[in-house]
Design a protein around this motif. Structure first.
Motif, PDB file in Angstrom:
ATOM      1  N   THR A 237       0.907  -1.283  -0.171  1.00  0.00           N
ATOM      2  CA  THR A 237      -0.013   0.055   0.093  1.00  0.00           C
ATOM      3  C   THR A 237       0.993   1.214   0.005  1.00  0.00           C
ATOM      4  O   THR A 237       2.172   1.228   0.463  1.00  0.00           O
ATOM      5  CB  THR A 237      -1.029   0.059   1.364  1.00  0.00           C
ATOM      6  OG1 THR A 237      -0.130  -0.083   2.644  1.00  0.00           O
ATOM      7  CG2 THR A 237      -2.065  -1.097   1.244  1.00  0.00           C
ATOM      8  N   PRO A 238       0.482   2.485  -0.244  1.00  0.00           N
ATOM      9  CA  PRO A 238       1.184   3.855  -0.262  1.00  0.00           C
ATOM     10  C   PRO A 238       1.880   3.869   1.176  1.00  0.00           C
ATOM     11  O   PRO A 238       1.348   3.803   2.043  1.00  0.00           O
ATOM     12  CB  PRO A 238       0.403   4.743  -0.625  1.00  0.00           C
ATOM     13  CG  PRO A 238      -0.679   4.041  -1.480  1.00  0.00           C
ATOM     14  CD  PRO A 238      -0.822   2.781  -0.839  1.00  0.00           C
ATOM     15  N   GLY A 239       2.912   4.367   1.341  1.00  0.00           N
ATOM     16  CA  GLY A 239       3.718   4.736   2.262  1.00  0.00           C
ATOM     17  C   GLY A 239       4.948   4.140   2.845  1.00  0.00           C
ATOM     18  O   GLY A 239       5.520   4.156   3.895  1.00  0.00           O
ATOM     19  N   SER A 240       5.280   3.058   2.006  1.00  0.00           N
ATOM     20  CA  SER A 240       6.694   2.288   2.214  1.00  0.00           C
ATOM     21  C   SER A 240       7.284   2.026   0.974  1.00  0.00           C
ATOM     22  O   SER A 240       6.710   2.158  -0.269  1.00  0.00           O
ATOM     23  CB  SER A 240       6.140   1.008   3.045  1.00  0.00           C
ATOM     24  OG  SER A 240       5.298   0.354   2.454  1.00  0.00           O
ATOM     25  N   LEU A 241       8.488   1.545   1.227  1.00  0.00           N
ATOM     26  CA  LEU A 241       9.194   1.089  -0.046  1.00  0.00           C
ATOM     27  C   LEU A 241       9.738  -0.377   0.223  1.00  0.00           C
ATOM     28  O   LEU A 241      10.152  -0.868   0.975  1.00  0.00           O
ATOM     29  CB  LEU A 241      10.537   2.014  -0.081  1.00  0.00           C
ATOM     30  CG  LEU A 241      11.458   1.744  -1.349  1.00  0.00           C
ATOM     31  CD1 LEU A 241      11.125   2.197  -2.318  1.00  0.00           C
ATOM     32  CD2 LEU A 241      12.843   2.377  -0.893  1.00  0.00           C
ATOM     33  N   LEU A 242       9.320  -1.478  -0.861  1.00  0.00           N
ATOM     34  CA  LEU A 242       9.782  -2.670  -0.872  1.00  0.00           C
ATOM     35  C   LEU A 242      11.301  -2.763  -1.477  1.00  0.00           C
ATOM     36  O   LEU A 242      11.411  -2.669  -2.634  1.00  0.00           O
ATOM     37  CB  LEU A 242       8.603  -3.659  -1.428  1.00  0.00           C
ATOM     38  CG  LEU A 242       8.736  -4.911  -1.704  1.00  0.00           C
ATOM     39  CD1 LEU A 242       9.057  -5.751  -0.178  1.00  0.00           C
ATOM     40  CD2 LEU A 242       7.838  -5.820  -2.524  1.00  0.00           C
ATOM     41  N   TYR A 243      12.143  -3.149  -0.544  1.00  0.00           N
ATOM     42  CA  TYR A 243      13.405  -3.493  -1.149  1.00  0.00           C
ATOM     43  C   TYR A 243      13.536  -4.848  -1.757  1.00  0.00           C
ATOM     44  O   TYR A 243      13.384  -5.766  -0.647  1.00  0.00           O
ATOM     45  CB  TYR A 243      14.572  -2.934  -0.135  1.00  0.00           C
ATOM     46  CG  TYR A 243      16.030  -3.161  -0.909  1.00  0.00           C
ATOM     47  CD1 TYR A 243      16.685  -2.476  -1.676  1.00  0.00           C
ATOM     48  CD2 TYR A 243      16.831  -4.626  -0.314  1.00  0.00           C
ATOM     49  CE1 TYR A 243      17.800  -2.758  -2.331  1.00  0.00           C
ATOM     50  CE2 TYR A 243      17.899  -4.525  -0.602  1.00  0.00           C
ATOM     51  CZ  TYR A 243      18.702  -3.848  -1.700  1.00  0.00           C
ATOM     52  OH  TYR A 243      19.686  -3.873  -2.275  1.00  0.00           O
ATOM     53  N   LEU A 244      14.059  -5.078  -3.045  1.00  0.00           N
ATOM     54  CA  LEU A 244      14.269  -6.357  -3.458  1.00  0.00           C
ATOM     55  C   LEU A 244      15.528  -7.153  -3.721  1.00  0.00           C
ATOM     56  O   LEU A 244      15.676  -8.225  -4.183  1.00  0.00           O
ATOM     57  CB  LEU A 244      13.267  -6.363  -4.652  1.00  0.00           C
ATOM     58  CG  LEU A 244      11.777  -6.309  -4.733  1.00  0.00           C
ATOM     59  CD1 LEU A 244      11.166  -5.900  -6.203  1.00  0.00           C
ATOM     60  CD2 LEU A 244      11.009  -7.256  -3.956  1.00  0.00           C
ATOM     61  N   GLY A 245      16.422  -6.092  -3.488  1.00  0.00           N
ATOM     62  CA  GLY A 245      17.761  -6.997  -3.502  1.00  0.00           C
ATOM     63  C   GLY A 245      18.122  -6.782  -4.823  1.00  0.00           C
ATOM     64  O   GLY A 245      17.660  -6.358  -5.835  1.00  0.00           O
ATOM     65  N   GLN A 246      19.378  -7.680  -5.188  1.00  0.00           N
ATOM     66  CA  GLN A 246      19.841  -7.888  -6.517  1.00  0.00           C
ATOM     67  C   GLN A 246      19.494  -9.459  -7.006  1.00  0.00           C
ATOM     68  O   GLN A 246      19.040 -10.196  -6.086  1.00  0.00           O
ATOM     69  CB  GLN A 246      21.244  -7.658  -6.562  1.00  0.00           C
ATOM     70  CG  GLN A 246      21.933  -6.489  -6.482  1.00  0.00           C
ATOM     71  CD  GLN A 246      23.491  -6.171  -6.230  1.00  0.00           C
ATOM     72  OE1 GLN A 246      24.119  -6.546  -5.336  1.00  0.00           O
ATOM     73  NE2 GLN A 246      24.073  -6.314  -7.510  1.00  0.00           N
ATOM     74  N   GLY A 247      19.705  -9.515  -8.033  1.00  0.00           N
ATOM     75  CA  GLY A 247      19.874 -10.952  -8.622  1.00  0.00           C
ATOM     76  C   GLY A 247      18.352 -11.336  -9.491  1.00  0.00           C
ATOM     77  O   GLY A 247      18.262 -12.473 -10.065  1.00  0.00           O
TER      78      GLY A 247
END
Length: 331
Positions: A237-247
Motif C-alpha cells: 500500500t502507499p507509504g513504504s518502499l519494498l526493497y528487493l535486493g539484487q539477482g
C-alpha cells in the motif's frame, strides 16, 4: 491481494514466487524488506513521504533520495511552492501523476511539466532551481521527486537540464509501463544518466498482472503511489518502499483494482557520499564550501522570476562524515 502484508522492516521469505506469490522450488532470490516512509514538511504548503534515504537502506543503485507527495486536493490553494535553492553532485527527477509544476533554473530554463513527462536536472558542480505550481493549476497534486547520485567522473561537469515530453511505453492489457529513465526489456528512455539505472512507472487501470524485466546486476525497489498491489508476493500500500535486493531477472506484480507503482533500480553505487541539505558530496569541507558559495551568491547563478532564494541552514556543530550505501561511516 495474494501476498501477505509485511511489518515495516520485516524481511520476506527467501525463494522465488510465481505470479500469485507462491514459492517456486529450487530458485533462490534475494529476500525482500519493507521499509517505512515518514512525513516531512516541504515549504509552507506541501508535506511529503520520504522513502529514501533510510537508516536500513540509504540507496537503491544510484537513487539516493525519494519523496512521494500527494495525492492532494489543491483547489483554491497555491499547490507546490518551492523557492530557488541550490544543488550539487546529483540529478533531480520530477515525475507527476497529477497536477502541473513549472521548473525554473539558473541556466535560464523555464519548463512546465505535466503527467507523463520527465524533467531531469543534472546539478553536477552547481545549479539553482525553483518548482512552483502555476497560478491556474489543476485541482490535484501527486508525484515523486527523486535524486540520483552522480559518480566522480560526472559530478564536476557543467550543469544541464532535459525535458522529455514523450517516453517509451508498453501496454499489456490493463497495465501500462512507462520507462522514465534507463531501460527495461525493449524499452529505453532517452534521458541521459551516468550509471546503469532504471526508473519505471507501472500503471494498472484495472485488474491485471505483469512481469517487469530486470537486469539481475541491479538492486531493485518498488513503491506504490496509489491503490494496492502484490509485488513479488508482498502486499503493498502507499507509504513504504519494498526493497528487493539484487539477482532478479523480473518482478511479478498483480493488482485487483487501479494502482500506480514506481520501480527503482540500478547497479550498487559504491562511492561513499556525504548528503546534507540539497548537496551530495564526498567530504565535510566540500559541503561547507557549497553552502558558503550559495550564501554569498557564488557558483549557482540566479533563477529567473525575482523570487527570494531559500537560505541554507546552519552547518551542524559536528563534522559530517562520508557513508557508504549501507550507511556505514567511513573514517
Amino acid at each position: 491481494m495474494t501476498g501477505r502484508p509485511l511489518s515495516h522492516g520485516e524481511p520476506a521469505l527467501h525463494g522465488r514466487t510465481d505470479l500469485y506469490g507462491h514459492a517456486v522450488a529450487g530458485e533462490a532470490v534475494p529476500e525482500s524488506v519493507l521499509l517505512p516512509g515518514h512525513d516531512v514538511p516541504l515549504g509552507r504548503y506541501t508535506t511529503v513521504r520520504r522513502l529514501l534515504p533510510q537508516r536500513p537502506r540509504r540507496m537503491v543503485g544510484a537513487w539516493c533520495f525519494v519523496d512521494h507527495f500527494g495525492p492532494d486536493d489543491v483547489t483554491g490553494r497555491p499547490g507546490m511552492r518551492v523557492p530557488p535553492h541550490p544543488h550539487t553532485g546529483l540529478q533531480t527527477v520530477t515525475w507527476l501523476a497529477e497536477g502541473e509544476i513549472v521548473h525554473r533554473d539558473s541556466l535560464g530554463n523555464v519548463q512546465p511539466i505535466v503527467p507523463g513527462q520527465l524533467n531531469l536536472m543534472t546539478a553536477a558542480h552547481g545549479i539553482a532551481h525553483s518548482e512552483q505550481s502555476p497560478p491556474e493549476h489543476p485541482p490535484g497534486m501527486h508525484g515523486l521527486q527523486l535524486w540520483v547520485a552522480l559518480p566522480e567522473e560526472a559530478r564536476h561537469r557543467e550543469a544541464r537540464f532535459e525535458h522529455h515530453a514523450a517516453l517509451p511505453v508498453l501496454r499489456d492489457g490493463n497495465v501500462t509501463v512507462t520507462v522514465v529513465v534507463g531501460e527495461s526489456g525493449p524499452l529505453r528512455s532517452p534521458a541521459r544518466t551516468h550509471t546503469p539505472l532504471l526508473g519505471a512507472e507501472v500503471l494498472f487501470s484495472g485488474p491485471g498482472r505483469h512481469r517487469l524485466p530486470l537486469d539481475p546486476s541491479y538492486e531493485t525497489a518498488v513503491l506504490v503511489m496509489s491503490g494496492t498491489a502484490d509485488v513479488a508476493g508482498v502486499a503493498l500500500t502507499p507509504g513504504s518502499l519494498l526493497y528487493l535486493g539484487q539477482g532478479r531477472t523480473e518482478v511479478p506484480m498483480t493488482a485487483a483494482e487501479p494502482a500506480r507503482l514506481f520501480v527503482l533500480g540500478g547497479t550498487p553505487f559504491e562511492e561513499p557520499l556525504v548528503m546534507w541539505w540539497n548537496f551530495v558530496g564526498r567530504s565535510h569541507e566540500e559541503i561547507a564550501r557549497a553552502r558558503d558559495d550559495w550564501m554569498r551568491g557564488d557558483r549557482f547563478g540566479v533563477v529567473p522570476g525575482g523570487e527570494r532564494p531559500l537560505p541554507a541552514p546552519e552547518m551542524p556543530t559536528v563534522r559530517l562524515k562520508a557513508r557508504d550505501r549501507h550507511g556505514r561511516v567511513l573514517a
